[in-house]
Design an enzyme around this catalytic site. Structure first.
Site, PDB file in Angstrom:
ATOM      1  N   HIS A 475      31.219  37.398  38.573  1.00 30.78           N
ATOM      2  CA  HIS A 475      31.614  38.792  38.783  1.00 30.78           C
ATOM      3  C   HIS A 475      30.738  39.564  39.770  1.00 30.78           C
ATOM      4  CE1 HIS A 475      33.800  42.362  38.080  1.00 30.78           C
ATOM      5  NE2 HIS A 475      34.087  42.175  36.817  1.00 30.78           N
ATOM      6  N   TYR A 591      37.289  52.347  28.538  1.00 36.46           N
ATOM      7  CA  TYR A 591      36.966  52.037  29.935  1.00 36.46           C
ATOM      8  C   TYR A 591      38.209  51.462  30.607  1.00 36.46           C
ATOM      9  CZ  TYR A 591      34.296  49.813  33.807  1.00 36.46           C
ATOM     10  OH  TYR A 591      33.798  49.432  35.021  1.00 36.46           O
ATOM     11  N   THR A 604      33.916  49.757  41.969  1.00 38.50           N
ATOM     12  CA  THR A 604      34.752  50.298  40.894  1.00 38.50           C
ATOM     13  C   THR A 604      34.197  51.626  40.388  1.00 38.50           C
ATOM     14  OG1 THR A 604      33.501  49.112  39.189  1.00 38.50           O
ATOM     15  CG2 THR A 604      35.453  48.009  40.118  1.00 38.50           C
TER      16      THR A 604
END
Length: 782
Positions: A475, A591, A604
């Protein structure tokens, strides 16, 4: 061995007559062709740098400016207002001697034209940056576009009319703005209101007020200074502190997965599916290297998104450290690393500068599958080091993988274009238990056996025994939409462009002289093997605790939702709030990932989906209010959600700003009770939509069976849920739900059932006759 012969370009022997050189012309020719490929890539990079450096102008525009200036001078007028004459005066003496007066004038005009052209490029790029900084269009109602926005769209289309390269817009994208601290705190308190009791809310209000009046403004000044200096004031700290400094396992906790088609497996032959999948990914890499990919844009607009994350997609690995990990990226790699039944291989995918055909890669993969050799001692579960805690892996890497055969083999994995696992299991929606098999498929991609993926690689491709495939992505280097773009291209290219023969093999010819894949050699000491066992135990406990549930929702999709003039994403997010309320009896901090790629190097931002409006709708629905009242509250909730999403996309979010203020406070060595409390709040409901970005690649109208399953991730909180969803076509939404078995209050299957029911209930209420006396009666209707 065949590969040894190919690796040696010449041999020599010493005889009484002297040295006898035996040249291998075949090997020398391969070296020559490989060098040609390398130089072509360098030339291509230089050419692309020049072209994107002058965007939105073109190279031919220079010639146009030169001709225009010379033509104007021919009419005996001076367009430079004396500058050409001044340039002529400052020419070197050697040019004054060697050139005639007319030649000096021409050269000066050429210099002036070039400077004018460069000035025009800078002016155009500045104008483009100003245009891309305009975001009011996002807040206008559909069908009610202002004149300002209409003019803005026209100007943007004019400046973007020339075909851009992948990175052409990068220098024209605006920088992420730092929100006013007062606005961020106000939005935070508004988001916290439905989650806190009155007394707790008053306490948080006092903490926020004290922070704003005292420490906050000091931290804000430092952050604004960083924003002036850095390209993006968030991204480097986000990458380092959220991802690279995490010392726990990245498997499950950070890495995420993507799935194959839901109903279709193009071939049941494992080697053939691997051949096409690897080829498709390398074709995508070629497009990235040549910058031939179209820049991603906001759907339905000409507004570009930042492409910086694409740069580290291939030839990248995350290397462990004691305090922090490091992302390493190499410009090129001509091989992939392959794992099968405990053995590691290096598979060369280029020969003499030529990409192997899909059939040749299939043949090479088949050689690996047919290889009967057993794993070396300690080799089979070596990948568990990347699945466990980071500090032990860092120590083992430094002590035992920094030299000799271990370093060479580790380099082969880390420098590979990507990692490939040939899994010995069968997966997919199949057999007598398709729903259960989908869940097992998700778990397999998320963590596998905890040692048969290389979790540090930018991504690992998994090819199953029955031809199903998927991927597991690290990630830190990029977010899911970047990987999803690659995966969409891979699936479409595999199924629709490369294709298979009637008997399931890849297409193309095979060069029988190809050397076989190279087996990697290891010398695994007992100390390393002991640490492998410890890391595997940590990873296995984490994997066993994950509860995954994947289900396609087919009752309706975005087509029916849009008929109600509602955002599909807002509809789903409000349904998730209703599902959680029914599941746990209350609301939680939620979230939802939103992108900030309208800005340079944007990643993000968080949309706090649990709002006052959404909680009011849920309470009204559950308490049996009238259908009319519920519809009114739902409209307010959906509009609020869309506004929150727009604020997040345009740099006015809450969480990244507070995160950076917290980092500054740590650097200054000061404590903030407010920031400490805010950043320790658990995200019990973590959600994300996987966007379909290249619908033109899939003809779902004529081939509805080629629908994507999307992907998912593990739960963020020990007592929470992770929910990923993908809106496919007009009539389907696929959900991925995860939680932990160790929490007795959560169940992915139960929550999946609540999501299913919530979606249907909200649709029933929104389509109910407003004369219906209560929501409960509307829900009772079939």
């Amino acid at each position: 061995m065949a590969e040894a012969h190919q690796a040696v370009a010449f041999q020599f022997t010493i005889t009484p007559e002297g040295i006898d050189l035996q040249l291998s012309y075949q090997a020398l020719n391969q070296i020559y062709l490989s060098g040609v490929r390398s130089w072509k890539k360098r030339v291509s990079r230089i050419r692309n740098r020049v072209i994107k450096g002058m965007y939105p102008a073109s190279p031919s525009s220079w010639l146009f400016v030169v001709i225009a200036i010379l033509a104007t001078m021919y009419t005996r007028s001076d367009p430079s207002m004396g500058l050409i004459a001044k340039i002529q005066q400052h020419l070197p003496l050697s040019l004054h001697v060697s050139l005639s007066a007319q030649g000096q004038t021409m050269l000066s005009a050429l210099v002036f034209s070039t400077l004018l052209w460069l000035s025009l490029i800078l002016a155009l790029r500045f104008c483009l940056k100003l245009l891309l900084s305009y975001h009011r269009w996002m807040f206008e109602q559909h069908g009610r576009v202002s004149n300002t926005t209409k003019i803005w769209v026209t100007l943007l289309r004019l400046l973007s009319s020339r075909k851009p390269l992948l990175y052409s817009y990068q220098t024209s994208l605006p920088h992420l703005p730092v929100p006013a601290i007062k606005d961020t705190l106000s939005r935070y308190l508004e988001s916290a209101r439905p989650l806190l009791a009155d007394s707790e809310f008053k306490r948080m209000t006092r903490l926020a007020s004290d922070f704003e009046c005292n420490l906050g403004n000091r931290l804000q000044r430092y952050l604004k200074l960083k924003a002036l200096w850095a390209t993006n004031y968030v991204s480097d700290w986000w990458e380092e502190y959220i991802y690279l400094r995490s010392r726990g396992p990245i498997m499950v906790n950070s890495n995420y997965y993507g799935m194959d088609f839901l109903y279709v497996t193009p071939t049941s032959m494992q080697a053939a599916r691997a051949g096409n999948t690897i080829t498709a990914m390398l074709l995508y890499r070629r497009k990235v290297n040549r910058e031939e990919l179209k820049p991603s844009r906001v759907p339905g607009t000409v507004i570009p998104l930042c492409a910086a994350q694409t740069e580290r997609m291939f030839n990248t690995t995350r290397t462990p450290g004691v305090e922090t990990d490091v992302l390493q990226h190499w410009l090129d790699s001509e091989f992939v690393a392959v794992y099968h039944k405990g053995r590691y291989f290096r598979l060369w995918v280029y020969r003499a500068g030529r990409l192997l055909s899909p059939r040749e890669i299939e043949s090479q993969i088949q050689k690996i599958l047919d290889d009967p050799s057993p794993p070396q001692p300690g080799e089979d579960k070596l990948g568990a080091l990347t699945a466990g805690d980071r500090i032990p892996w860092s120590q083992m890497r430094k002590l035992h993988f920094s030299s000799g055969v271990n370093k060479r083999s580790l380099d082969a994995i880390e420098k590979a274009a990507f990692f490939v696992t040939l899994d010995d299991e069968e997966q997919g929606m199949r057999g007598n238990d398709p729903a259960g098999n989908l869940d097992r498929y998700a778990k397999s991609l998320l963590h596998g056996k905890c040692y048969d993926r290389w979790y540090d690689k930018s991504f690992s491709v998994v090819i199953y025994k029955n031809g199903k495939n998927g991927l597991n992505a690290e990630h830190s280097w990029a977010d899911a939409p970047t990987v999803a773009h690659l995966w969409e291209y891979t699936l479409a290219t595999d199924a629709f462009h490369l294709g298979y023969t009637e008997d399931g093999h890849c297409k193309g010819e095979v060069d029988r002289s190809l050397p076989p894949p190279q087996r990697l050699i290891w010398d695994i000491s007992p100390e390393v093997q002991a640490q492998v066992c410890r890391s595997l135990a940590v990873a296995q406990a984490l994997a066993d605790d994950v509860d995954c549930h994947v289900f396609p929702f087919r009752d309706f999709g975005k087509g029916q939702i849009k008929k109600l003039r509602v955002s599909p994403d807002a509809f789903i997010q409000i349904a998730l709030q209703l599902a959680y309320y029914r599941d746990r009896g209350g609301f939680c901090l939620t979230y939802e990932a939103s992108m900030t790629r309208l800005f340079r190097e944007g990643r993000t931002e968080t949309v706090r989906s649990c709002s006052n409006e959404s909680s009011a709708f849920v309470k009204a629905l559950e308490s049996g209010e009238t259908a009319e009242q519920c519809q009114r509250l739902f409209k307010l909730a959906s509009e609020r959600h869309q506004n929150l999403y727009r604020l997040a996309m345009t740099g006015a979010g809450i969480d990244r700003h507070l995160f950076c203020l917290y980092v500054v406070s740590k650097y200054l060595g000061v404590e903030s009770p407010f920031l400490k409390e805010v950043l320790s709040e658990p995200w019990r409901l973590s959600t994300s939509q996987t966007p379909v970005q290249q619908m033109e690649l899939f003809d779902l109208k004529n081939h509805p069976e080629f629908v994507s399953l999307g992907g998912g991730f593990g739960p963020v909180a020990d007592d929470g849920y992770g929910v990923s969803y993908i809106i496919v076509g007009e009539d389907m939404i696929n959900f991925h739900v995860s939680c932990k078995h160790s929490c007795k209050e959560t169940s992915s299957h139960m929550f999946g059932g609540q999501i299913n029911k919530a979606l249907r209930d909200i649709m029933s209420v929104l389509t109910a006759d407003t004369k219906t006396p209560s929501c409960s009666k509307a829900l009772a209707r079939p």
